[in-house]
Design a protein around this motif. Sequence first.
Motif: not given
Length: 280
Positions: A89, A149-150, A152
Motif C-alpha cells: 500500500f 492501512l493504519t 500505511t
Amino acid sequence: MLDLSLRQRHYLERATTYGLVATMTVVLMIPMIWGVLSTVRPSRELFSWPPKIIPSSLTLENYQLLFETTNFAQYFVNSLITAVLAMVFTLAIATPAAYAVTRYEFHGRKYVTNLSTIIYMFPLVLLGLPLFVIFSRFSLTNSRVGLALTHTAFALPFALMLLRVFFNDISPEIVESARLVGASRLTIIRKIILPLSLPGIVATVIFVMALSWKEYFFALLMMNDNGLYTLPIGIANLVNIATTNWGLILAGVMIMSLPPMILIFFLYDYLLEGFSVSTL
C-alpha cells in the motif's frame, strides 16, 4: 616521551580504532547473546545467582511450548501478512506521489512533503482514535487490511520524503533524452526512474515492514480477536501477573527478531545507500 615514527603512529591508531570497535561490538552484543542463551537454558537457571553465562544444559523446551501452547504461529502469519500489505500500500501511494511532487509544478508543491511529516509530531492516540472511528464505519477493524492501512498512514510521510529525495537526484537530462527518442512517460518511469531509485525503494520497503512488524498501539486498538493478533500483541499477552514463563517470552522475542535481521542482512547495501542519500 616516546618518539614514534609515522608508520608506528599509523599502526597504533589502527590498533586503537579496531580495539574500540571490537569492544563496543562485544558490549552491544551482550544483551542479544544473553537473550539467545536464555531461550535454550533450563527455566530454573533464568534467575539463578550468580548468573550463569553458559547454560548447564541446552533445551528447546521453550520453543516447543511456544508453538504447542500458544497461537504463536498464527501471530507470525498475521504480522507477516500485515507487514507485506502495508509495504504494498505504501509503495503504491508513495511512489507516484513522490514522482509527481518531484517532476511536476503545482501550487504548494514544495510544502507537500514538509507538511505531511507533521503527523510524527502528534501522539499516536490522537491519530488512532479518529482512524478507529473511520475504520469502524467501513468494517475494517479486526481486519489485517485495516491494520495495514493504519500502518500505511503512519509510514507514508517518511516514505514520500525518502523517495522524493531519490527522484529529485535523477538528472533531468536523462529523462529528457529518453523522451526525445520517443519513450513514453510510463516507459521512462519503468526503465529509468524506478531502476535508478532502487536503493530508495528498498530502504522504504525495509522501513515500512520494520515499522509494521513491531507496531503495538494500532494493533492493540484495532484488533480484539485472538486469531488476528500480531506478534507484539500476542507476546505481550504471554505476560501473566501471577506466573510468567520468561523463557517462553524470550523465545518468542528471538523468533520475532529474525525476519527484520535477515531482511537487513541481505539488503544492507541498499539500505545504507538509501539513507545516506536521504541525508544529503
